[in-house]
Design a protein around this motif. Structure first.
Motif, PDB file in Angstrom:
ATOM      1  N   ARG A 442     -12.818   3.376-105.617  1.00  0.00           N
ATOM      2  CA  ARG A 442     -12.497   3.309-107.051  1.00  0.00           C
ATOM      3  C   ARG A 442     -11.765   4.576-107.494  1.00  0.00           C
ATOM      4  O   ARG A 442     -10.806   4.520-108.276  1.00  0.00           O
ATOM      5  CB  ARG A 442     -13.777   3.130-107.864  1.00  0.00           C
ATOM      6  CG  ARG A 442     -14.354   1.727-107.735  1.00  0.00           C
ATOM      7  CD  ARG A 442     -15.724   1.637-108.356  1.00  0.00           C
ATOM      8  NE  ARG A 442     -16.203   0.257-108.403  1.00  0.00           N
ATOM      9  CZ  ARG A 442     -17.470  -0.092-108.432  1.00  0.00           C
ATOM     10  NH1 ARG A 442     -18.426   0.826-108.417  1.00  0.00           N
ATOM     11  NH2 ARG A 442     -17.825  -1.364-108.482  1.00  0.00           N
ATOM     12  N   ASP A 444      -9.897   6.458-105.713  1.00  0.00           N
ATOM     13  CA  ASP A 444      -8.525   6.419-105.173  1.00  0.00           C
ATOM     14  C   ASP A 444      -7.653   5.450-105.979  1.00  0.00           C
ATOM     15  O   ASP A 444      -6.461   5.693-106.178  1.00  0.00           O
ATOM     16  CB  ASP A 444      -8.541   5.970-103.704  1.00  0.00           C
ATOM     17  CG  ASP A 444      -9.156   7.018-102.782  1.00  0.00           C
ATOM     18  OD1 ASP A 444      -9.242   8.197-103.205  1.00  0.00           O
ATOM     19  OD2 ASP A 444      -9.549   6.662-101.662  1.00  0.00           O
ATOM     20  N   ALA A 445      -8.251   4.364-106.404  1.00  0.00           N
ATOM     21  CA  ALA A 445      -7.470   3.287-107.046  1.00  0.00           C
ATOM     22  C   ALA A 445      -6.869   3.709-108.382  1.00  0.00           C
ATOM     23  O   ALA A 445      -5.840   3.159-108.799  1.00  0.00           O
ATOM     24  CB  ALA A 445      -8.352   2.052-107.244  1.00  0.00           C
ATOM     25  N   VAL A 446      -7.473   4.656-109.063  1.00  0.00           N
ATOM     26  CA  VAL A 446      -6.971   5.007-110.407  1.00  0.00           C
ATOM     27  C   VAL A 446      -5.664   5.790-110.368  1.00  0.00           C
ATOM     28  O   VAL A 446      -4.946   5.849-111.370  1.00  0.00           O
ATOM     29  CB  VAL A 446      -8.016   5.803-111.235  1.00  0.00           C
ATOM     30  CG1 VAL A 446      -9.201   4.930-111.566  1.00  0.00           C
ATOM     31  CG2 VAL A 446      -8.435   7.077-110.520  1.00  0.00           C
ATOM     32  N   TRP A 449      -2.502   4.030-111.557  1.00  0.00           N
ATOM     33  CA  TRP A 449      -3.049   2.812-112.171  1.00  0.00           C
ATOM     34  C   TRP A 449      -2.098   2.194-113.195  1.00  0.00           C
ATOM     35  O   TRP A 449      -1.948   0.976-113.265  1.00  0.00           O
ATOM     36  CB  TRP A 449      -4.405   3.126-112.810  1.00  0.00           C
ATOM     37  CG  TRP A 449      -5.129   1.927-113.322  1.00  0.00           C
ATOM     38  CD1 TRP A 449      -5.284   1.548-114.628  1.00  0.00           C
ATOM     39  CD2 TRP A 449      -5.795   0.933-112.533  1.00  0.00           C
ATOM     40  NE1 TRP A 449      -6.003   0.385-114.701  1.00  0.00           N
ATOM     41  CE2 TRP A 449      -6.341  -0.020-113.432  1.00  0.00           C
ATOM     42  CE3 TRP A 449      -5.986   0.753-111.164  1.00  0.00           C
ATOM     43  CZ2 TRP A 449      -7.057  -1.131-112.992  1.00  0.00           C
ATOM     44  CZ3 TRP A 449      -6.704  -0.356-110.731  1.00  0.00           C
ATOM     45  CH2 TRP A 449      -7.227  -1.280-111.637  1.00  0.00           C
ATOM     46  N   ASP A 450      -1.440   3.059-113.981  1.00  0.00           N
ATOM     47  CA  ASP A 450      -0.543   2.552-115.029  1.00  0.00           C
ATOM     48  C   ASP A 450       0.926   2.675-114.638  1.00  0.00           C
ATOM     49  O   ASP A 450       1.814   2.574-115.489  1.00  0.00           O
ATOM     50  CB  ASP A 450      -0.802   3.313-116.337  1.00  0.00           C
ATOM     51  CG  ASP A 450      -2.198   3.026-116.869  1.00  0.00           C
ATOM     52  OD1 ASP A 450      -2.589   1.842-116.883  1.00  0.00           O
ATOM     53  OD2 ASP A 450      -2.902   3.989-117.233  1.00  0.00           O
ATOM     54  N   SER A 455       1.100  -0.471-108.968  1.00  0.00           N
ATOM     55  CA  SER A 455       0.408  -0.034-107.746  1.00  0.00           C
ATOM     56  C   SER A 455      -0.293  -1.230-107.084  1.00  0.00           C
ATOM     57  O   SER A 455      -0.703  -2.182-107.770  1.00  0.00           O
ATOM     58  CB  SER A 455      -0.610   1.057-108.075  1.00  0.00           C
ATOM     59  OG  SER A 455      -1.771   0.508-108.645  1.00  0.00           O
ATOM     60  N   MET A 461      -6.731  -5.490-108.135  1.00  0.00           N
ATOM     61  CA  MET A 461      -7.842  -5.591-109.065  1.00  0.00           C
ATOM     62  C   MET A 461      -7.558  -6.539-110.228  1.00  0.00           C
ATOM     63  O   MET A 461      -8.479  -7.142-110.779  1.00  0.00           O
ATOM     64  CB  MET A 461      -8.238  -4.196-109.570  1.00  0.00           C
ATOM     65  CG  MET A 461      -8.815  -3.314-108.470  1.00  0.00           C
ATOM     66  SD  MET A 461     -10.020  -4.151-107.382  1.00  0.00           S
ATOM     67  CE  MET A 461     -11.412  -4.353-108.477  1.00  0.00           C
ATOM     68  N   GLU A 462      -6.292  -6.656-110.596  1.00  0.00           N
ATOM     69  CA  GLU A 462      -5.955  -7.665-111.607  1.00  0.00           C
ATOM     70  C   GLU A 462      -6.231  -9.064-111.050  1.00  0.00           C
ATOM     71  O   GLU A 462      -6.730  -9.941-111.755  1.00  0.00           O
ATOM     72  CB  GLU A 462      -4.483  -7.546-112.034  1.00  0.00           C
ATOM     73  CG  GLU A 462      -4.137  -6.280-112.813  1.00  0.00           C
ATOM     74  CD  GLU A 462      -4.633  -6.280-114.258  1.00  0.00           C
ATOM     75  OE1 GLU A 462      -5.229  -7.283-114.685  1.00  0.00           O
ATOM     76  OE2 GLU A 462      -4.433  -5.263-114.947  1.00  0.00           O
ATOM     77  N   ASP A 465     -10.035  -9.632-110.740  1.00  0.00           N
ATOM     78  CA  ASP A 465     -10.642  -9.896-112.050  1.00  0.00           C
ATOM     79  C   ASP A 465     -10.580 -11.386-112.405  1.00  0.00           C
ATOM     80  O   ASP A 465     -11.472 -11.893-113.074  1.00  0.00           O
ATOM     81  CB  ASP A 465      -9.904  -9.069-113.111  1.00  0.00           C
ATOM     82  CG  ASP A 465     -10.626  -9.097-114.446  1.00  0.00           C
ATOM     83  OD1 ASP A 465     -11.861  -8.905-114.445  1.00  0.00           O
ATOM     84  OD2 ASP A 465      -9.968  -9.331-115.475  1.00  0.00           O
ATOM     85  N   ASP A 483      -5.390  -1.784 -97.810  1.00  0.00           N
ATOM     86  CA  ASP A 483      -6.766  -2.283 -97.591  1.00  0.00           C
ATOM     87  C   ASP A 483      -7.591  -2.396 -98.869  1.00  0.00           C
ATOM     88  O   ASP A 483      -8.812  -2.526 -98.801  1.00  0.00           O
ATOM     89  CB  ASP A 483      -7.535  -1.390 -96.586  1.00  0.00           C
ATOM     90  CG  ASP A 483      -6.866  -1.355 -95.237  1.00  0.00           C
ATOM     91  OD1 ASP A 483      -6.307  -2.385 -94.835  1.00  0.00           O
ATOM     92  OD2 ASP A 483      -6.903  -0.290 -94.587  1.00  0.00           O
ATOM     93  N   LEU A 488     -12.439  -2.797-102.211  1.00  0.00           N
ATOM     94  CA  LEU A 488     -12.899  -2.958-103.593  1.00  0.00           C
ATOM     95  C   LEU A 488     -13.498  -4.329-103.907  1.00  0.00           C
ATOM     96  O   LEU A 488     -14.282  -4.453-104.837  1.00  0.00           O
ATOM     97  CB  LEU A 488     -11.737  -2.701-104.558  1.00  0.00           C
ATOM     98  CG  LEU A 488     -11.287  -1.236-104.681  1.00  0.00           C
ATOM     99  CD1 LEU A 488      -9.968  -1.142-105.421  1.00  0.00           C
ATOM    100  CD2 LEU A 488     -12.348  -0.403-105.399  1.00  0.00           C
TER     101      LEU A 488
END
Lengths: 644, 115
Positions: A442, A444-446, A449-450, A455, A461-462, A465, A483, A488
């Motif tokens: 988590r 690393d994922a940020v 992010w925007d 990314s 993650m979208e 969700d 990966d 995640l």
């Protein structure tokens, strides 16, 4: 070709019964007719050849054909679909499948490229746990299909490939039939099929089809090829001959299991080990595989590293420590490798530096390796997929999943209460560490992010969700997604993940995803794939097949506008040589013009959105697309993406 | 107490050394660095905003310039080298400035999709 000779005899007899004038027979310009005339009508004076007059047919119609019997055989096999392009070398079988077999079991799936047909069957097999059939044209169709067959072979996926060939040179019509025939066309793919046959009679064809299915679906599984003779398909099938034909009965599938004594020795090593590590790669063959591996890991309280060639182990299980691979392997005193594919690479490396130096990875000198797998049971020399020779301390030839119940039982027998308590203490430490792996992912994922391009973490993650509360399958490779799905997402069911292409031949992901979606069709399961743009361009005609057959697949194009692996390779060469890096995009970028994948999808009858480069627009786009997919239709979203 | 003073002195000396090294570094232009980050191919493994990937580690928060240049010239692991002929010290400073200019990412706990 004995049947061929017999057949021609029947044709001639039928013609005589129909009272075809011998004189007309003799007028035939064809070599066969000319050869037949002297024996049958020596007393009739020959008529001068006339090129404008066609010889009368010996027989105009037939009520039952060789290919009808082939359909009888095919229907005894557990085949729901047959993916194909139409082709002359199997026109007899195609017509029989449609009219005699009524296009059911198997149902014809029309693909627009043989590579799509095979890759579709490849993805299908890993969800349906059984093969599809594919028909490919003689020579040229098989050539188109060959790379996808290689992928499936390297991935040990079963496919029944059927091709056609007019073996009798005397019966070939001029031009095309010669170009689409060969002396030994199976040689083209013999290096990467488990078995092949080119039967020349109907009896032999029936036997070959059943034998091929049997071999393809017994571990180690792999594609098989049966080339069926065009004449044998098309020749009339007389009742007298049909009465003599037999269809071999397909028995129960039983997979090879490891030697009992060796399994007991493996259990002793594992129970006694201080730091055992389990590595599973192409292990998960059936629905029960992850549960068996959970039992073993929880008995031993040992960490599992998932090589991800199949769904082997739940991503969020307390003992899934795949992210700590190097650290765990450096500490391991016993390594259990389950269908590792590349055992050598677990302890050795060749670095991508000048001179390609060998690098012994940091491993304990007392490391003992137990290898359970079928790699040594299907070995061919020419292509490199066998890889380095890596002798294990305890090599057990056998299907790892089939061997797992006996290994679990052997471990149970070895475990004393005192030893079990020691192992449980090790398990507590592992379990305490597991949440940190998810937290790190988590964290690393940020980063980025925007960002725009979007990314890969954000894309993953979208999508997650939108699908996490559904029954879902993610059928495409995640290596190029850094990966993130495995790091995640909560992947805990066998159908949620099916591994990759096997041989990394580009063109697999899109049609394989469609094959997975076909296997899921009607189950309510959402099949959601993230497909690279290079992959999509290679086999994008699968979109038409998706629309035509109403196969609900959600395809997100990971559009980094490049063959990005090759960007990195070319860059590495330029850097190494201290040369201009600005030219590395020549021959690697898929840009200028940028491909509009949404329009491409629409052109094929598929719902398309994009290009989307604002991450905030992606979630709503996925939501809309899933609504389409839930209606039973395919949908595509073009996601302008970061490279990896 | 004595140990604590020594630690403070040592830390001060270390900071002075880093500060001196940073003073010696060419002044970086973040905008130029952004373009160089792409033109020199850095993005291909590390991502357009240095977020990292399976192919190359995250670059933010960026390490001190001397260490950054050292990694560039004689990389650890299998990163390809960037000699001065390919990326000058000034260009390296520009790239460094670009990475320094990137905004901090959100707190993972504040991102709904990551919960």
């Amino acid at each position: 070709m004995s049947r061929r000779a017999g057949l021609k005899r029947r044709q001639v007899l039928a013609g005589m019964v129909a009272a075809a004038p011998a004189a007309t027979l003799a007028s035939a310009g064809g070599a066969m007719a000319q050869a037949a005339v002297p024996a049958r009508a020596p007393s009739v004076p020959p008529v001068p050849p006339n090129e404008n007059v066609l010889p009368p047919p010996i027989r105009l119609t037939e009520s039952r054909s060789g290919s009808d019997f082939m359909v009888d055989v095919i229907k005894t096999l557990d085949l729901d679909y047959i993916a194909s392009l139409p082709a002359a070398t199997f026109r007899g079988l195609q017509e029989s499948l449609l009219n005699y077999g009524m296009n059911k079991s198997p149902e014809f799936i029309l693909c627009l490229h043989e590579e799509c047909a095979i890759a579709m069957a490849h993805g299908y097999a890993k969800i349906a746990r059984k093969p599809m059939a594919c028909m490919v044209h003689g020579t040229v169709g098989l050539q188109h299909a060959s790379m996808a067959i290689y992928n499936a072979y390297a991935d040990r996926a079963p496919i029944l490939v059927i091709s056609g060939n007019m073996q009798n040179t005397a019966a070939r019509r001029p031009n095309v039939e010669w170009n689409h025939a060969a002396l030994d066309q199976n040689a083209l793919v013999r290096d990467f099929t488990k078995w092949d046959a080119q039967p020349t009679s109907l009896e032999a064809t029936g036997e070959a089809l059943v034998q091929a299915y049997d071999l393809a679906t017994t571990a180690p599984m792999a594609p098989v090829l049966v080339t069926i003779d065009t004449d044998v398909q098309e020749d009339p099938l007389e009742k007298t001959e049909e009465a003599t034909l037999r269809i071999p009965k397909l028995g129960r599938r039983v997979h090879p299991q490891g030697d009992d004594e060796a399994v007991r020795d493996a259990a002793k090593l594992l129970v006694a080990a201080e730091n055992p590590v389990i590595y599973a790669n192409r292990y998960g063959r059936s629905e029960r595989a992850p549960q068996l591996l959970i039992q073993l890991a929880e008995l031993l309280h040992a960490p599992v590293i998932d090589g991800r060639a199949r769904m082997n182990f739940p991503s969020r299980h307390k003992y899934n420590h795949s992210s700590r691979r190097e650290q765990l392997l450096a500490q391991a005193d016993v390594l259990l490798a389950l269908e590792p594919v590349e055992l050598w690479g677990l302890t050795n490396d060749v670095q991508d530096l000048i001179g390609r130096p060998y690098h012994k990875l940091n491993r304990r000198p007392d490391l003992k390796i137990i290898h359970i797998g079928t790699e040594s049971l299907l070995v061919k020399s020419n292509y490199g997929e066998v890889q380095h020779y890596a002798p294990a301390d305890l090599p057990i030839a056998g299907d790892a999943e089939a061997t797992m119940p006996s290994l679990i039982e052997a471990v149970r027998r070895e475990l004393t209460p005192a030893r079990a308590a020691v192992l449980a203490a090790r398990g507590q430490k592992l379990a305490a560490f597991a949440p940190r792996l998810l937290e790190q992912a988590r964290a690393d994922a940020v980063y980025g992010w925007d960002a725009s391009p979007i990314s890969v973490a954000r894309t993953c993650m979208e999508l997650w969700d939108q699908i996490k509360d559904e029954d879902w399958t993610m059928p495409t490779e995640t290596v190029f997604l850094s990966d993130y799905p495995h790091r995640l997402w909560d992947i805990d069911k066998p159908h949620q993940w099916i591994g990759g292409s096997g041989a990394q031949g580009v063109g697999y992901n899109a049609p394989a995803a469609l094959g997975a979606a076909l296997a899921n069709k009607g189950t309510g399961r959402v099949t959601a794939a993230i497909i690279g743009d290079g992959e999509m361009m290679m086999t994008n005609t699968m979109l038409w097949t998706a629309a035509h057959h109403q196969i609900p697949l959600l395809a997100l194009v990971h559009n980094n506008r490049a063959y990005h692996m090759e960007v990195m390779h070319t860059l590495r060469m330029a850097d190494r040589r201290s040369r201009d890096t600005s030219r590395i995009h020549i021959g690697t970028d898929i840009a200028n013009p940028n491909v509009d994948y949404a329009t491409l999808a629409k052109a094929m009858g598929v719902y398309g959105q994009g290009p989307i480069d604002n991450p905030n627009d992606l979630g709503p786009a996925i939501r809309r697309a899933i609504e389409v997919v839930k209606r039973g239709e395919p949908a595509l979203i073009d996601v302008v993406s970061q490279p990896r | 107490m004595f140990t604590r003073i020594l630690t403070i002195v040592a830390a001060g000396l270390l900071w002075a050394g880093v500060a001196a090294a940073q003073t010696d570094a060419p002044r970086g232009d973040a905008q130029a660095g952004r373009q160089l980050f792409q033109a020199k191919g850095c993005y291909s493994c590390h991502g357009f905003v240095g977020q990292g990937s399976r192919e190359g580690p995250r670059l933010t928060p960026v390490i001190a310039f001397p260490a950054f240049v050292a990694q560039l010239r004689t990389p650890r692991a299998i990163m390809p080298p960037y000699e001065a002929a390919l990326v000058s010290d000034k260009q390296a400073a520009d790239i460094h400035a670009y990475l320094e200019s990137l905004p901090k990412p959100p707190d993972p706990k504040s991102v709904r999709l990551l919960q």
